[in-house]
Design an enzyme around this catalytic site. Structure first.
Site, PDB file in Angstrom:
ATOM      1  N   ASP A  10     -42.576 -23.572  90.638  1.00 26.11           N
ATOM      2  CA  ASP A  10     -42.499 -22.124  90.440  1.00 26.11           C
ATOM      3  C   ASP A  10     -43.897 -21.632  90.081  1.00 26.11           C
ATOM      4  O   ASP A  10     -44.787 -22.421  89.740  1.00 26.11           O
ATOM      5  CB  ASP A  10     -41.502 -21.794  89.322  1.00 26.11           C
ATOM      6  CG  ASP A  10     -41.410 -20.295  89.042  1.00 26.11           C
ATOM      7  OD1 ASP A  10     -41.265 -19.530  90.020  1.00 26.11           O
ATOM      8  OD2 ASP A  10     -41.502 -19.882  87.874  1.00 26.11           O
ATOM      9  N   SER A  11     -44.071 -20.330  90.126  1.00 26.24           N
ATOM     10  CA  SER A  11     -45.342 -19.730  89.743  1.00 26.24           C
ATOM     11  C   SER A  11     -45.630 -19.914  88.251  1.00 26.24           C
ATOM     12  O   SER A  11     -46.772 -19.772  87.822  1.00 26.24           O
ATOM     13  CB  SER A  11     -45.340 -18.239  90.069  1.00 26.24           C
ATOM     14  OG  SER A  11     -44.326 -17.581  89.325  1.00 26.24           O
ATOM     15  N   CYS A  73     -38.649 -20.280  93.127  1.00 28.90           N
ATOM     16  CA  CYS A  73     -39.421 -19.045  93.001  1.00 28.90           C
ATOM     17  C   CYS A  73     -39.042 -18.126  94.153  1.00 28.90           C
ATOM     18  O   CYS A  73     -39.201 -18.500  95.320  1.00 28.90           O
ATOM     19  CB  CYS A  73     -40.917 -19.354  93.034  1.00 28.90           C
ATOM     20  SG  CYS A  73     -41.992 -17.902  92.944  1.00 28.90           S
ATOM     21  N   GLU A 154     -43.332 -14.877  80.193  1.00 30.07           N
ATOM     22  CA  GLU A 154     -44.276 -15.991  80.068  1.00 30.07           C
ATOM     23  C   GLU A 154     -44.898 -16.035  78.665  1.00 30.07           C
ATOM     24  O   GLU A 154     -45.248 -17.107  78.180  1.00 30.07           O
ATOM     25  CB  GLU A 154     -45.386 -15.863  81.117  1.00 30.07           C
ATOM     26  CG  GLU A 154     -44.949 -16.159  82.534  1.00 30.07           C
ATOM     27  CD  GLU A 154     -44.886 -17.642  82.861  1.00 30.07           C
ATOM     28  OE1 GLU A 154     -45.553 -18.428  82.152  1.00 30.07           O
ATOM     29  OE2 GLU A 154     -44.175 -18.010  83.806  1.00 30.07           O
ATOM     30  N   CYS A 187     -35.624 -13.099  90.658  1.00 25.49           N
ATOM     31  CA  CYS A 187     -36.794 -13.842  90.175  1.00 25.49           C
ATOM     32  C   CYS A 187     -36.255 -14.858  89.191  1.00 25.49           C
ATOM     33  O   CYS A 187     -35.418 -14.516  88.335  1.00 25.49           O
ATOM     34  CB  CYS A 187     -37.800 -12.905  89.504  1.00 25.49           C
ATOM     35  SG  CYS A 187     -39.168 -13.778  88.679  1.00 25.49           S
ATOM     36  N   HIS A 189     -37.494 -16.095  86.651  1.00 25.56           N
ATOM     37  CA  HIS A 189     -37.772 -15.769  85.253  1.00 25.56           C
ATOM     38  C   HIS A 189     -36.644 -14.923  84.653  1.00 25.56           C
ATOM     39  O   HIS A 189     -36.395 -14.991  83.440  1.00 25.56           O
ATOM     40  CB  HIS A 189     -39.076 -14.976  85.132  1.00 25.56           C
ATOM     41  CG  HIS A 189     -40.320 -15.788  85.283  1.00 25.56           C
ATOM     42  ND1 HIS A 189     -40.743 -16.269  86.501  1.00 25.56           N
ATOM     43  CD2 HIS A 189     -41.245 -16.196  84.371  1.00 25.56           C
ATOM     44  CE1 HIS A 189     -41.886 -16.939  86.334  1.00 25.56           C
ATOM     45  NE2 HIS A 189     -42.206 -16.907  85.062  1.00 25.56           N
TER      46      HIS A 189
END
Length: 277
Positions: A10-11, A73, A154, A187, A189
């Site tokens: 993932d990013s 992702c 994040e 997403c 996240h």
């Protein structure tokens, strides 16, 4: 049967939300996870940059002898899936968007109003809308980019007023105007703020692609006879391009109630000409 680990990337740390579902469905498997935390977020970057970063990470995982790659992702899946499959034909590569679109089509009734939230790149690609127009054209589809979510997550800014206000900033008018009954967390996240969303909008039905990808992963492992016999000594390894305190804390938070042995390693994305070799 194959003892090699499954590669996931993932990013940043969002793709970690897929891992508990994969572990539940595949308790014998081991995993290598890579979060590109030094270069996150991807969702506002140029597609050519995202393709370059993704190819580097996939190469890194292939060099580490993974038996398949899971793109955890939405941003990468929206623009890089076919390119990565062509670059690395020796390993099955699964994206997260097609399984999610299939779940939406299977579970939403005719006339449902479906709201999709994601990064700028994912929303601009219209990949969810294009797939769903083929799978179930009678759905009413709406999409909105929510670029501030990923940096806040994040940084661990989740269970507080700042995140709630950000969610309301993006979603209050959007959900009212779309009259949505279903919200797609486009997403990986975003499942980390699902509790906030559930509390603020209790009547919404939530579709979580981090969960829906499991069926596709299991199907690919079975099709290619790659399921593990369960006797591998390999440790689960979580790599990060920036092994920050936030990354480690998020792993501990997600797996707090599980007996999950993890080895942490850092990879410097600027160390070499090919960053992740």
């Amino acid at each position: 049967m194959d003892k090699r680990p499954i590669g996931i990337f993932d990013s940043g740390l969002g793709g970690l939300t897929c891992v508990p579902y994969l572990r539940q469905a595949l308790p014998r498997e081991k995993f290598i996870y890579f979060g590109d935390t030094a270069r996150t977020p991807y969702g506002s970057k140029d597609p050519s940059t995202i393709r370059a970063f993704s190819a580097q990470i996939a190469e890194f995982l292939v060099q580490h002898q993974v038996k398949m790659i899971v793109i955890a992702c939405n941003t990468v899946s929206s623009i890089c899936l076919e390119d990565l499959q062509q670059r690395f034909p020796q390993v099955p590569i699964v994206g997260i968007i097609e399984p999610a679109a299939q779940a939406i089509a299977d579970t939403c009734v005719k006339g449902s109003s479906v709201a999709i939230i994601g990064t700028k790149v994912t929303v601009k690609s219209r990949v969810y809308e294009n797939l769903l127009k083929e799978l179930k054209p009678e759905l009413c589809l709406h999409a909105k980019a929510c670029p501030a979510f990923v940096p806040l997550i994040e940084e661990g800014i989740i269970e507080n007023e700042i995140m709630d206000l950000t969610i309301k900033h993006y979603l209050d008018d959007f959900l009212q105007e779309s009259q949505a009954d279903t919200l797609v967390l486009g997403c990986t996240h975003y499942p980390l703020i699902r509790k906030n969303i559930d509390r603020l909008y209790p009547d919404l039905r939530i579709i979580n692609p981090s969960r829906e990808i499991v069926k596709s992963v299991v199907a690919q492992l079975e099709e290619h006879d790659l399921l593990s016999p369960g006797n591998s000594d390999f440790e689960n390894i979580f790599y990060a391009s920036d092994l920050s305190e936030n990354f480690v804390n998020m792993i501990n938070r997600i797996f707090a109630d599980e007996n999950f042995r993890v080895e942490f390693r850092s990879v410097d994305p600027d160390a070499r000409k090919t960053p992740l070799e």
